[in-house]
Scaffold this active site. Structure first.
Site, PDB file in Angstrom:
ATOM      1  N   PHE A  68      39.404  35.527  35.886  1.00  0.00           N
ATOM      2  CA  PHE A  68      39.880  34.379  35.092  1.00  0.00           C
ATOM      3  C   PHE A  68      41.172  33.764  35.614  1.00  0.00           C
ATOM      4  O   PHE A  68      41.471  32.614  35.319  1.00  0.00           O
ATOM      5  CB  PHE A  68      40.092  34.807  33.625  1.00  0.00           C
ATOM      6  CG  PHE A  68      41.398  35.500  33.364  1.00  0.00           C
ATOM      7  CD1 PHE A  68      42.574  34.770  33.182  1.00  0.00           C
ATOM      8  CD2 PHE A  68      41.483  36.887  33.311  1.00  0.00           C
ATOM      9  CE1 PHE A  68      43.789  35.419  32.954  1.00  0.00           C
ATOM     10  CE2 PHE A  68      42.689  37.530  33.083  1.00  0.00           C
ATOM     11  CZ  PHE A  68      43.841  36.794  32.910  1.00  0.00           C
ATOM     12  N   LYS A  88      29.249  32.968  40.124  1.00  0.00           N
ATOM     13  CA  LYS A  88      29.458  33.205  38.689  1.00  0.00           C
ATOM     14  C   LYS A  88      30.958  33.206  38.421  1.00  0.00           C
ATOM     15  O   LYS A  88      31.664  34.143  38.772  1.00  0.00           O
ATOM     16  CB  LYS A  88      28.872  34.552  38.246  1.00  0.00           C
ATOM     17  CG  LYS A  88      28.866  34.655  36.715  1.00  0.00           C
ATOM     18  CD  LYS A  88      28.813  36.062  36.186  1.00  0.00           C
ATOM     19  CE  LYS A  88      30.142  36.756  36.128  1.00  0.00           C
ATOM     20  NZ  LYS A  88      31.142  36.154  35.223  1.00  0.00           N
ATOM     21  N   GLU A  97      33.714  34.078  32.574  1.00  0.00           N
ATOM     22  CA  GLU A  97      33.265  33.474  31.306  1.00  0.00           C
ATOM     23  C   GLU A  97      34.451  32.974  30.484  1.00  0.00           C
ATOM     24  O   GLU A  97      34.283  32.203  29.549  1.00  0.00           O
ATOM     25  CB  GLU A  97      32.439  34.481  30.497  1.00  0.00           C
ATOM     26  CG  GLU A  97      33.164  35.746  30.046  1.00  0.00           C
ATOM     27  CD  GLU A  97      33.176  36.858  31.105  1.00  0.00           C
ATOM     28  OE1 GLU A  97      33.203  36.543  32.314  1.00  0.00           O
ATOM     29  OE2 GLU A  97      33.186  38.043  30.711  1.00  0.00           O
ATOM     30  N   ARG A  98      35.686  33.404  30.861  1.00  0.00           N
ATOM     31  CA  ARG A  98      36.848  32.963  30.096  1.00  0.00           C
ATOM     32  C   ARG A  98      37.374  31.612  30.568  1.00  0.00           C
ATOM     33  O   ARG A  98      38.087  30.935  29.847  1.00  0.00           O
ATOM     34  CB  ARG A  98      37.944  34.025  30.174  1.00  0.00           C
ATOM     35  CG  ARG A  98      37.492  35.310  29.494  1.00  0.00           C
ATOM     36  CD  ARG A  98      38.637  36.197  29.166  1.00  0.00           C
ATOM     37  NE  ARG A  98      38.835  37.179  30.198  1.00  0.00           N
ATOM     38  CZ  ARG A  98      39.748  38.139  30.128  1.00  0.00           C
ATOM     39  NH1 ARG A  98      40.543  38.214  29.094  1.00  0.00           N
ATOM     40  NH2 ARG A  98      39.865  39.012  31.099  1.00  0.00           N
ATOM     41  N   SER A 131      39.286  43.249  38.027  1.00  0.00           N
ATOM     42  CA  SER A 131      40.035  44.489  37.789  1.00  0.00           C
ATOM     43  C   SER A 131      39.479  45.617  38.656  1.00  0.00           C
ATOM     44  O   SER A 131      38.323  45.575  39.075  1.00  0.00           O
ATOM     45  CB  SER A 131      39.925  44.864  36.315  1.00  0.00           C
ATOM     46  OG  SER A 131      38.557  44.974  35.975  1.00  0.00           O
ATOM     47  N   CYS A 168      47.496  38.754  40.661  1.00  0.00           N
ATOM     48  CA  CYS A 168      47.329  40.081  41.262  1.00  0.00           C
ATOM     49  C   CYS A 168      48.480  40.370  42.217  1.00  0.00           C
ATOM     50  O   CYS A 168      48.624  41.486  42.686  1.00  0.00           O
ATOM     51  CB  CYS A 168      45.987  40.181  41.964  1.00  0.00           C
ATOM     52  SG  CYS A 168      45.911  39.169  43.427  1.00  0.00           S
ATOM     53  N   GLU A 212      48.311  48.729  35.324  1.00  0.00           N
ATOM     54  CA  GLU A 212      48.418  47.279  35.495  1.00  0.00           C
ATOM     55  C   GLU A 212      48.542  46.641  34.113  1.00  0.00           C
ATOM     56  O   GLU A 212      47.633  46.773  33.284  1.00  0.00           O
ATOM     57  CB  GLU A 212      47.183  46.723  36.215  1.00  0.00           C
ATOM     58  CG  GLU A 212      47.273  45.222  36.401  1.00  0.00           C
ATOM     59  CD  GLU A 212      46.094  44.620  37.155  1.00  0.00           C
ATOM     60  OE1 GLU A 212      44.950  45.038  36.924  1.00  0.00           O
ATOM     61  OE2 GLU A 212      46.332  43.710  37.975  1.00  0.00           O
TER      62      GLU A 212
HETATM   63  P1  NAD Z   1      37.507  41.439  35.141  1.00  0.00           P
HETATM   64  O1  NAD Z   1      37.284  42.621  35.993  1.00  0.00           O
HETATM   65  O2  NAD Z   1      37.490  41.606  33.670  1.00  0.00           O
HETATM   66  O3  NAD Z   1      36.381  40.316  35.447  1.00  0.00           O
HETATM   67  C1  NAD Z   1      36.201  39.763  36.734  1.00  0.00           C
HETATM   68  C2  NAD Z   1      34.779  39.223  36.865  1.00  0.00           C
HETATM   69  O4  NAD Z   1      33.871  40.308  36.852  1.00  0.00           O
HETATM   70  C3  NAD Z   1      34.329  38.298  35.742  1.00  0.00           C
HETATM   71  O5  NAD Z   1      33.509  37.296  36.294  1.00  0.00           O
HETATM   72  C4  NAD Z   1      33.541  39.213  34.809  1.00  0.00           C
HETATM   73  O6  NAD Z   1      32.527  38.522  34.109  1.00  0.00           O
HETATM   74  C5  NAD Z   1      32.925  40.203  35.785  1.00  0.00           C
HETATM   75  N1  NAD Z   1      32.784  41.576  35.296  1.00  0.00           N
HETATM   76  C6  NAD Z   1      33.543  42.238  34.407  1.00  0.00           C
HETATM   77  N2  NAD Z   1      33.129  43.502  34.291  1.00  0.00           N
HETATM   78  C7  NAD Z   1      32.084  43.657  35.151  1.00  0.00           C
HETATM   79  C8  NAD Z   1      31.221  44.730  35.477  1.00  0.00           C
HETATM   80  N3  NAD Z   1      31.347  45.927  34.917  1.00  0.00           N
HETATM   81  N4  NAD Z   1      30.258  44.519  36.381  1.00  0.00           N
HETATM   82  C9  NAD Z   1      30.125  43.333  36.984  1.00  0.00           C
HETATM   83  N5  NAD Z   1      30.909  42.267  36.698  1.00  0.00           N
HETATM   84  C10 NAD Z   1      31.879  42.430  35.800  1.00  0.00           C
HETATM   85  O7  NAD Z   1      38.867  40.768  35.637  1.00  0.00           O
HETATM   86  P2  NAD Z   1      39.682  39.569  34.971  1.00  0.00           P
HETATM   87  O8  NAD Z   1      40.339  40.062  33.724  1.00  0.00           O
HETATM   88  O9  NAD Z   1      38.852  38.338  34.908  1.00  0.00           O
HETATM   89  O10 NAD Z   1      40.784  39.308  36.098  1.00  0.00           O
HETATM   90  C11 NAD Z   1      41.995  39.980  36.164  1.00  0.00           C
HETATM   91  C12 NAD Z   1      41.937  41.126  37.143  1.00  0.00           C
HETATM   92  O11 NAD Z   1      41.594  40.658  38.434  1.00  0.00           O
HETATM   93  C13 NAD Z   1      43.269  41.838  37.306  1.00  0.00           C
HETATM   94  O12 NAD Z   1      43.038  43.210  37.382  1.00  0.00           O
HETATM   95  C14 NAD Z   1      43.791  41.301  38.625  1.00  0.00           C
HETATM   96  O13 NAD Z   1      44.717  42.146  39.290  1.00  0.00           O
HETATM   97  C15 NAD Z   1      42.532  41.152  39.393  1.00  0.00           C
HETATM   98  N6  NAD Z   1      42.678  40.215  40.492  1.00  0.00           N
HETATM   99  C16 NAD Z   1      42.719  40.711  41.754  1.00  0.00           C
HETATM  100  C17 NAD Z   1      42.891  39.863  42.822  1.00  0.00           C
HETATM  101  C18 NAD Z   1      42.965  40.392  44.224  1.00  0.00           C
HETATM  102  O14 NAD Z   1      42.916  39.619  45.144  1.00  0.00           O
HETATM  103  N7  NAD Z   1      43.071  41.680  44.433  1.00  0.00           N
HETATM  104  C19 NAD Z   1      43.013  38.492  42.608  1.00  0.00           C
HETATM  105  C20 NAD Z   1      42.959  38.017  41.295  1.00  0.00           C
HETATM  106  C21 NAD Z   1      42.790  38.892  40.240  1.00  0.00           C
END
Ligand code: NAD
Length: 493
Positions: A153, A177, A180-181, A230, A285, A386
């Protein structure tokens, strides 16, 4: 649906389609609390349709010369630039960051399109003549087929662009994809993609959450998955998609340490660290979340950071003068406040307490103010968790070696920064920090598009990263050809 709400649709085979999803997830403006739309939780059947459209388009797209494929990207770059302001506002409205931060995000997205426009040379292979008498060997790069992107998101525009333009330039087709947020930015971006005149099925958009993502991970027609989110989800996605035989790159979460040495320019360092920790409300991140102040740096640095935290203006990102927006949702605010409370019960003191923030005129917003924790024991879970909010803890070390040991002791390895005026210490830090991205007197070491967006240990699963030549490698299959032509070799010269 209120008059404010926008229909959120999928884009499959070159057409906008209303999802048949029985379930939807509400999308809110995190600053005003206004409803913006309902993201469909597209069922597996709709993932199938998108993959089918992408697979159908793939053979002909592969045959389009790379210079013609990138011609579409040059056009996309222009459209993104022309619509930069509107897209930036959209990012602020659905994600909460300030307009300046949204513009910065858009510029990095565009930069990735520009980088991918270099595909005609980047995709070249290499060859050797006469590896044995009359035998030649070459390596060529070919597209891999249908590629999927699953995005988080916090950068609704930029993160899909770490992958999408490269995948397309390399002759693949794509199913994306978004989170969703924050599904609205990609609705607008796909309007622009629709205007490119690409053949149908090259890029497809499927909205949804975890179930939709799972259908992508298991789909036999998808050859590669690029994931950002995450670490728990990244680890899961890496294992599940690899088990289904796919190529996978998964960027995960972070807990980024910043080491401040006494010889640093502490005033500038505190400004840079405050921007890193509280910019995008800490939802980056690459946000600094742990300071390790070495020796005499501790007292003056803490005082300076405390002042920066107290004076940061929190509010709606579209309003003039606002320096920090809300976090993404009321649940995130509650989670962050809970973690701060836990830090306090583990022994931390609140130098600045940003909980229970109220912003006039935006009672329904998910606002926090910057928070600075002191004396949080490094053994506390919170020192390693985190938080993903505008919270930073300050710790002490007696030497750079002790500080580096702390940097390398955590689970994550996304970024580490050092503030110093000593080149030898800077080199030592660069050499020893076990992270993917290093900042020296820099607080957000976000790689430009021509470099990989790196990450290590618990922050990255895979080998090839997003952006740069890594992306070209990820989105192509190397094929090595060894050939001999006996008739030609027997010819007399
Ligand atoms: P999230 O893991 O909740 O969701 C990310 C995406 O994965 C969304 O599209 C979600 O629908 C999908 N998703 C969630 N759970 C899943 C599962 N079990 N199986 C498959 N798909 C799943 O993350 P978020 O809250 O949207 O984003 C924030 C996180 O992303 C933080 O932890 C941040 O550090 C990380 N992030 C990392 C980077 C990087 O480059 N390392 C960059 C941006 C954000």
């Amino acid at each position: 649906m209120t008059h404010m709400e926008t229909p959120i649709r999928n884009y499959v085979g070159g057409q906008w389609r209303t999802s048949r999803a029985p379930d939807h997830s509400p999308v809110w403006n995190p600053a005003t609390g206004e409803p913006l739309g309902r993201a469909p939780m597209s069922p597996a059947m709709e993932v199938d349709e998108a993959v089918e459209a992408a697979a159908k388009a793939a053979p002909a797209w592969r045959r389009v010369p790379v210079g013609e494929r990138t011609a579409f990207l040059f056009k996309l770059r222009e459209l993104l630039r022309q619509n930069l302001e509107e897209l930036s506002r959209m990012i602020t409205i659905e994600c909460g960051k300030t307009l300046a931060e949204s513009r910065g995000e858009m510029l990095r997205a565009i930069e990735n399109v520009e980088m991918a426009c270099g595909a005609p040379s980047l995709i070249q292979g290499y060859n050797s003549e006469d590896i044995a008498a009359g035998i030649d060997e070459s390596m060529i790069r070919q597209p891999i087929g249908v590629c999927a992107i699953i995005a988080p998101f916090n950068f609704p525009a930029m993160i899909p662009f770490w992958f999408l333009p490269y995948a397309v330039a390399c002759g693949n087709t794509v199913v994306l994809k978004p989170s969703e947020r924050v599904p609205l930015t990609m609705q607008r971006v796909f309007d622009l993609i629709d205007a490119l005149g690409l053949p149908p099925g090259i890029v497809n958009l499927v909205n949804g959450g975890r179930e939709t993502a799972s259908a992508i991970l298991d789909h036999p027609g998808i050859r590669a998955v690029s994931f950002v989110g995450s670490s728990a989800a990244a680890r899961h996605v890496y294992a599940r998609a690899a088990a289904a035989g796919k190529r996978v790159q998964c960027q995960g979460g972070a807990k980024n340490p910043v080491v401040v040495l006494p010889d640093a320019d502490l005033t500038t360092a505190s400004e840079i660290v405050a921007d890193s920790a509280f910019g995008c409300a800490g939802q980056r991140c690459l946000a600094a979340s742990v300071v390790i102040a070495v020796g005499d740096a501790a007292r003056p640095f803490t005082a300076a950071l405390q002042q920066k935290a107290e004076s940061r203006i929190t509010g709606y990102g579209l309003d003039e003068g606002v320096q920090m927006g809300p976090v993404i949702a009321p649940e995130s605010k509650a989670r962050i406040e809970g973690l701060v409370g836990k830090a306090v019960s583990d022994g931390a003191q609140l130098a600045v307490d940003g909980r229970n923030a109220r912003v006039p005129n935006y009672q329904k917003g998910s606002f926090l103010r910057p928070t600075v924790l002191l004396n949080l024991p490094l053994s506390s879970d919170i020192a390693r968790t985190e938080i993903f909010g505008p919270v930073i803890s300050i710790h002490h070390a007696s030497s750079i070696d002790e500080a580096i040991a702390i940097v390398n002791s955590g689970e994550y390895g996304n970024m580490a920064c050092l503030f110093t005026s000593d080149g030898a210490n800077a080199r030592k830090f660069r050499y020893l920090a076990e992270v993917g991205n290093v900042g020296i007197n820099v607080g957000v070491a976000a790689p430009m598009a021509q470099f990989p967006f790196s990450g290590a240990r618990g922050s990255f699963f895979g080998d090839l990263h997003g952006q740069g030549t890594d992306a070209i490698e990820f989105f192509t299959q190397q094929k090595v050809v060894i050939e001999r032509w006996p008739k030609e070799w027997s010819r007399k010269f």
